[in-house]
Scaffold this motif. Structure first.
Motif, PDB file in Angstrom:
ATOM      1  N   ALA A  16     -29.455 -23.099 -51.993  1.00 49.54           N
ATOM      2  CA  ALA A  16     -28.388 -23.066 -50.993  1.00 49.54           C
ATOM      3  C   ALA A  16     -27.396 -21.942 -51.277  1.00 49.54           C
ATOM      4  CB  ALA A  16     -27.663 -24.406 -50.937  1.00 49.54           C
TER       5      ALA A  16
ATOM      6  N   ALA B 234     -26.631 -18.789 -48.837  1.00 50.45           N
ATOM      7  CA  ALA B 234     -25.276 -18.500 -48.383  1.00 50.45           C
ATOM      8  C   ALA B 234     -24.881 -17.067 -48.721  1.00 50.45           C
ATOM      9  CB  ALA B 234     -24.287 -19.480 -49.010  1.00 50.45           C
ATOM     10  N   SER B 235     -25.262 -16.591 -49.899  1.00 50.55           N
ATOM     11  CA  SER B 235     -24.896 -15.236 -50.294  1.00 50.55           C
ATOM     12  C   SER B 235     -25.607 -14.193 -49.440  1.00 50.55           C
ATOM     13  CB  SER B 235     -25.180 -15.008 -51.776  1.00 50.55           C
ATOM     14  OG  SER B 235     -26.568 -15.004 -52.036  1.00 50.55           O
TER      15      SER B 235
ATOM     16  N   TYR C 222     -25.786 -14.311 -46.312  1.00 54.21           N
ATOM     17  CA  TYR C 222     -25.039 -14.206 -45.068  1.00 54.21           C
ATOM     18  C   TYR C 222     -23.596 -13.737 -45.253  1.00 54.21           C
ATOM     19  CZ  TYR C 222     -29.010 -16.409 -42.919  1.00 54.21           C
ATOM     20  OH  TYR C 222     -30.263 -16.672 -42.481  1.00 54.21           O
TER      21      TYR C 222
END
Length: 57
Positions: free
Chosen positions: A43, A47-48, A50
Motif C-alpha cells: 500500500a 501510494a508513493s 501517485y
C-alpha cells in the motif's frame, strides 16, 4: 475469509482463527502479522507512485 494474495493478487484464504494466510494458486503462506506487514508495504509503494514530485518538498 478471503484475502488478497500479495504475490499473485488472486484470492487467498485467511483461516478462521485469523492466524495465517494461504494462497491455493501460488502457494504463498504467511502468518497473519507478516501478511499485514507485506500488504502495508504494498500500500505504501502504491501510494508513493501517485505522489507527484514537487520542487521544494
Amino acid at each position: 475469509m478471503d484475502a488478497k494474495c500479495p504475490e499473485c493478487e488472486r484470492v487467498a484464504i485467511l483461516d478462521d482463527d485469523v492466524t495465517s494466510v494461504k494462497c491455493p494458486h501460488c502457494n504463498f503462506e504467511a502468518d497473519y502479522d507478516t501478511y499485514l506487514e507485506i500488504m502495508k508495504d504494498h500500500a505504501m509503494n502504491m501510494a508513493s507512485d501517485y505522489i507527484p514530485d514537487r520542487p521544494g518538498m
